[in-house]
Design a protein around this motif. Structure first.
Motif, PDB file in Angstrom:
ATOM      1  N   VAL A 122       0.868  -1.174   0.000  1.00 44.58           N
ATOM      2  CA  VAL A 122       0.000   0.000   0.000  1.00 44.58           C
ATOM      3  C   VAL A 122       0.903   1.222   0.000  1.00 44.58           C
ATOM      4  N   TYR A 123       0.551   2.230  -0.773  1.00 48.56           N
ATOM      5  CA  TYR A 123       1.327   3.462  -0.787  1.00 48.56           C
ATOM      6  C   TYR A 123       0.361   4.647  -0.752  1.00 48.56           C
ATOM      7  N   GLU A 124       0.929   5.845  -0.572  1.00 45.77           N
ATOM      8  CA  GLU A 124       0.209   7.080  -0.261  1.00 45.77           C
ATOM      9  C   GLU A 124      -0.233   7.015   1.203  1.00 45.77           C
ATOM     10  N   SER A 125       0.132   8.059   1.938  1.00 47.02           N
ATOM     11  CA  SER A 125      -0.040   8.002   3.398  1.00 47.02           C
ATOM     12  C   SER A 125      -1.494   7.817   3.811  1.00 47.02           C
ATOM     13  N   LYS A 126      -2.419   8.514   3.172  1.00 51.96           N
ATOM     14  CA  LYS A 126      -3.828   8.370   3.541  1.00 51.96           C
ATOM     15  C   LYS A 126      -4.310   6.948   3.322  1.00 51.96           C
ATOM     16  N   ASP A 127      -3.928   6.353   2.218  1.00 55.65           N
ATOM     17  CA  ASP A 127      -4.364   4.986   1.926  1.00 55.65           C
ATOM     18  C   ASP A 127      -3.757   3.989   2.912  1.00 55.65           C
ATOM     19  N   ILE A 128      -2.516   4.237   3.316  1.00 55.55           N
ATOM     20  CA  ILE A 128      -1.894   3.358   4.323  1.00 55.55           C
ATOM     21  C   ILE A 128      -2.641   3.472   5.643  1.00 55.55           C
ATOM     22  N   LEU A 129      -2.976   4.687   6.042  1.00 57.15           N
ATOM     23  CA  LEU A 129      -3.701   4.880   7.305  1.00 57.15           C
ATOM     24  C   LEU A 129      -5.035   4.144   7.290  1.00 57.15           C
ATOM     25  N   LEU A 130      -5.757   4.252   6.203  1.00 57.60           N
ATOM     26  CA  LEU A 130      -7.058   3.580   6.115  1.00 57.60           C
ATOM     27  C   LEU A 130      -6.894   2.063   6.076  1.00 57.60           C
ATOM     28  N   ALA A 131      -5.859   1.585   5.398  1.00 56.23           N
ATOM     29  CA  ALA A 131      -5.615   0.137   5.360  1.00 56.23           C
ATOM     30  C   ALA A 131      -5.258  -0.394   6.740  1.00 56.23           C
ATOM     31  N   LEU A 132      -4.467   0.361   7.503  1.00 57.70           N
ATOM     32  CA  LEU A 132      -4.132  -0.053   8.866  1.00 57.70           C
ATOM     33  C   LEU A 132      -5.379  -0.103   9.731  1.00 57.70           C
ATOM     34  N   GLU A 133      -6.249   0.872   9.558  1.00 57.73           N
ATOM     35  CA  GLU A 133      -7.472   0.907  10.363  1.00 57.73           C
ATOM     36  C   GLU A 133      -8.378  -0.280  10.043  1.00 57.73           C
ATOM     37  N   GLU A 134      -8.416  -0.656   8.790  1.00 61.13           N
ATOM     38  CA  GLU A 134      -9.245  -1.799   8.398  1.00 61.13           C
ATOM     39  C   GLU A 134      -8.672  -3.115   8.928  1.00 61.13           C
ATOM     40  N   LYS A 135      -7.343  -3.252   8.847  1.00 63.31           N
ATOM     41  CA  LYS A 135      -6.705  -4.495   9.266  1.00 63.31           C
ATOM     42  C   LYS A 135      -6.593  -4.600  10.778  1.00 63.31           C
ATOM     43  N   PHE A 136      -6.395  -3.477  11.445  1.00 57.10           N
ATOM     44  CA  PHE A 136      -6.201  -3.465  12.904  1.00 57.10           C
ATOM     45  C   PHE A 136      -7.202  -2.483  13.522  1.00 57.10           C
ATOM     46  N   PRO A 137      -8.456  -2.886  13.658  1.00 59.36           N
ATOM     47  CA  PRO A 137      -9.501  -1.936  14.054  1.00 59.36           C
ATOM     48  C   PRO A 137      -9.456  -1.526  15.523  1.00 59.36           C
ATOM     49  N   HIS A 138      -8.659  -2.211  16.330  1.00 59.98           N
ATOM     50  CA  HIS A 138      -8.602  -1.874  17.766  1.00 59.98           C
ATOM     51  C   HIS A 138      -7.161  -1.620  18.192  1.00 59.98           C
ATOM     52  N   PRO A 139      -6.920  -0.516  18.889  1.00 61.05           N
ATOM     53  CA  PRO A 139      -7.855   0.564  19.224  1.00 61.05           C
ATOM     54  C   PRO A 139      -8.230   1.370  17.988  1.00 61.05           C
ATOM     55  N   ALA A 140      -9.448   1.814  17.945  1.00 59.39           N
ATOM     56  CA  ALA A 140      -9.968   2.488  16.756  1.00 59.39           C
ATOM     57  C   ALA A 140      -9.429   3.903  16.655  1.00 59.39           C
ATOM     58  N   LEU A 141      -9.035   4.278  15.441  1.00 59.69           N
ATOM     59  CA  LEU A 141      -8.676   5.665  15.158  1.00 59.69           C
ATOM     60  C   LEU A 141      -9.632   6.288  14.145  1.00 59.69           C
ATOM     61  N   LEU A 142     -10.803   5.661  14.007  1.00 58.73           N
ATOM     62  CA  LEU A 142     -11.946   6.268  13.347  1.00 58.73           C
ATOM     63  C   LEU A 142     -13.156   6.018  14.237  1.00 58.73           C
ATOM     64  N   PRO A 143     -14.075   6.966  14.327  1.00 60.76           N
ATOM     65  CA  PRO A 143     -15.214   6.817  15.247  1.00 60.76           C
ATOM     66  C   PRO A 143     -16.076   5.606  14.920  1.00 60.76           C
ATOM     67  N   GLU A 144     -16.637   5.003  15.963  1.00 61.89           N
ATOM     68  CA  GLU A 144     -17.534   3.865  15.758  1.00 61.89           C
ATOM     69  C   GLU A 144     -18.902   4.317  15.255  1.00 61.89           C
ATOM     70  N   ASN A 145     -19.359   5.472  15.708  1.00 66.13           N
ATOM     71  CA  ASN A 145     -20.633   6.012  15.239  1.00 66.13           C
ATOM     72  C   ASN A 145     -20.562   6.241  13.727  1.00 66.13           C
ATOM     73  N   SER A 146     -21.532   5.701  12.998  1.00 62.55           N
ATOM     74  CA  SER A 146     -21.458   5.704  11.530  1.00 62.55           C
ATOM     75  C   SER A 146     -21.468   7.110  10.957  1.00 62.55           C
ATOM     76  N   GLU A 147     -22.280   7.987  11.533  1.00 65.43           N
ATOM     77  CA  GLU A 147     -22.341   9.360  11.022  1.00 65.43           C
ATOM     78  C   GLU A 147     -21.021  10.089  11.259  1.00 65.43           C
ATOM     79  N   GLU A 148     -20.499   9.952  12.470  1.00 67.84           N
ATOM     80  CA  GLU A 148     -19.233  10.611  12.782  1.00 67.84           C
ATOM     81  C   GLU A 148     -18.089   9.972  11.998  1.00 67.84           C
ATOM     82  N   ASN A 149     -18.155   8.666  11.776  1.00 70.26           N
ATOM     83  CA  ASN A 149     -17.145   7.982  10.976  1.00 70.26           C
ATOM     84  C   ASN A 149     -17.097   8.562   9.568  1.00 70.26           C
ATOM     85  N   ALA A 150     -18.264   8.799   8.992  1.00 64.60           N
ATOM     86  CA  ALA A 150     -18.333   9.362   7.642  1.00 64.60           C
ATOM     87  C   ALA A 150     -17.744  10.771   7.611  1.00 64.60           C
TER      88      ALA A 150
END
Length: 406
Positions: free
Chosen positions: A113-141
């Motif tokens: 994975v390359y590009e910093s934003k894409d790496i951050l999102l990939a890490l969040e998807e693969k390692f969801p805990h502890p979360a660095l995106l809100p659990e609430n769906s509206e706030e997550n969006a």
């Protein structure tokens, strides 16, 4: 040139320093950098554990986009290994591997994975805990929208144009400043959307996206533009955000100190300072843990430091046609003097002893000491060589030793 050797040995200095700091680095003999931070997550793992993430990043810890990813890895305590890429001479295997040829890049369970934003999102998807995106769906969006806007809202381009534009035209500078302040006003409004100090209700990937750039701007602007971001009453929420970041241990593992950021801007982009290029943050300079870390780094990496000084500081010229070993001994002595002062915080041991005084000092010894201490003060790079807090303590101690003995 003679030295009254009243300072502890390197071995004793290293042993004492390690008793007072948990900071450790792995040695990389013959490589750049010569040492590297050990991720906090690795301290909890058995040796030879297969690590799920390989981070490709720059050798000098200058890249703000790499810092974003490093910050998130430390926050989430994801075990990772690092492959350092020399940006001035990228290896062909890397430019073949990564389509953009840029850093950062990462392999996450073997997937590139390359590009910093894409790496951050990939890490969040693969390692969801502890979360660095809100659990609430509206706030997550909303957080994901903020992530996109961090890349597309033009903040970085406008900010760095104001900082780096080579112009003496007062009206042009005023226009650049106004455009920059308009972007800061937008950040203020964004930070006001949720209670608390962060961009959303808790610390998130959005904060890791903005922190490297805002840190650099806060350091550079007073020195190169006479403009203060920190302490500016126009931006109370941005300042509250800085204060909140300052409470996070992971932030202190990855951030640079002000002097590193200011010297970098001059060296890499030729910017000319209009203020003090070397402003110390006195708040960190006397903290015991930072002084001990600085002493540990210097003691453990002394051979590389001495070699660098002898090769690049110009001190060898003091030997004339004579024996360089005497110069090397004097360099070694002054670095041990610095490490001793960092650890013990007592009066600086004088090279000429307690009897006689400065009038008895050998002028060559004084010149070696001055060059050595001034060179290492400005040569260290945080967090490549040590944490930002330790770098601040190191620089302040180098100043004090130099002022005390010469």
């Amino acid at each position: 040139m003679s030295i009254q050797n009243t300072v502890s040995s390197w071995e004793d200095l290293l042993e004492t320093a390690r008793k007072n700091t948990p900071a450790r680095r792995v040695k990389r003999p013959g490589q750049s950098p010569s040492t590297a931070p050990i991720p906090s997550s690795l301290l909890k793992l058995p040796q030879d554990t297969q690590l799920p993430v390989l981070l490709y990043r720059d050798t000098n810890s200058w890249c703000p986009f790499c810092e974003r990813v490093w910050f998130a890895l430390e926050e989430k305590e994801i075990p990772f290994a690092t492959e350092f890429i020399d940006l001035s001479n990228k290896p062909k295997w890397y430019t073949d591997l990564v389509p953009t040829t840029l850093v950062p890049a990462a392999k996450i369970d073997g997937k590139l994975v390359y590009e910093s934003k894409d790496i951050l999102l990939a890490l969040e998807e693969k390692f969801p805990h502890p979360a660095l995106l809100p659990e609430n769906s509206e706030e997550n969006a909303i957080a994901r929208q903020f992530l996109e806007e961090a890349e597309t809202n033009g903040f970085k381009d406008i900010a760095y144009k104001f900082l780096r534009e080579a112009t003496a035209d007062a009206q042009e500078l005023a226009n650049l400043q106004a455009a920059f302040e308009a972007k800061l006003d937008e950040l203020e409004q964004t930070l006001a959307k949720y209670p608390g100090a962060y961009f959303v209700s808790t610390f998130s990937l959005v904060d890791t996206m903005y922190s490297p750039h805002l840190d650099r701007l806060a350091a550079n602007l007073p020195v190169y533009r006479g403009y203060h971001l920190k302490g500016n009453p126009r931006f109370p929420r941005i300042n509250a955000w800085f204060e909140a970041l300052n409470q996070r241990p992971a932030y202190h593992r990855v951030k640079s100190d002000n002097i590193t950021n200011n010297l970098l801007l001059r060296r890499r982009w030729g910017a000319q300072p209009i203020g003090n290029l070397l402003p110390l943050d006195a708040a960190d300079s006397e903290k015991i843990q930072y002084r001990a870390e600085a002493a540990e780094r210097l003691s453990d990496n002394r051979e590389v430091a001495i070699g660098d000084i002898l090769k690049n500081s110009g001190v060898q010229a003091l030997a004339g046609n004579g024996d360089i070993s005497a110069i090397q001994e004097a360099v070694d002595f002054h670095l041990r003097l610095l490490a001793d002062y960092l650890i013990n915080e007592n009066n600086v041991p004088l090279p000429w002893g307690r009897v006689g005084g400065k009038e008895n000092i050998d002028p060559t010894l004084a010149a070696v000491g001055a060059i050595t201490l001034a060179y290492v003060r400005n040569r260290i790079c945080a967090p490549r060589d040590m944490s930002a807090g330790a770098a601040t303590a190191f620089r302040a101690a180098a100043d004090q030793v130099l002022a005390s003995i010469y």
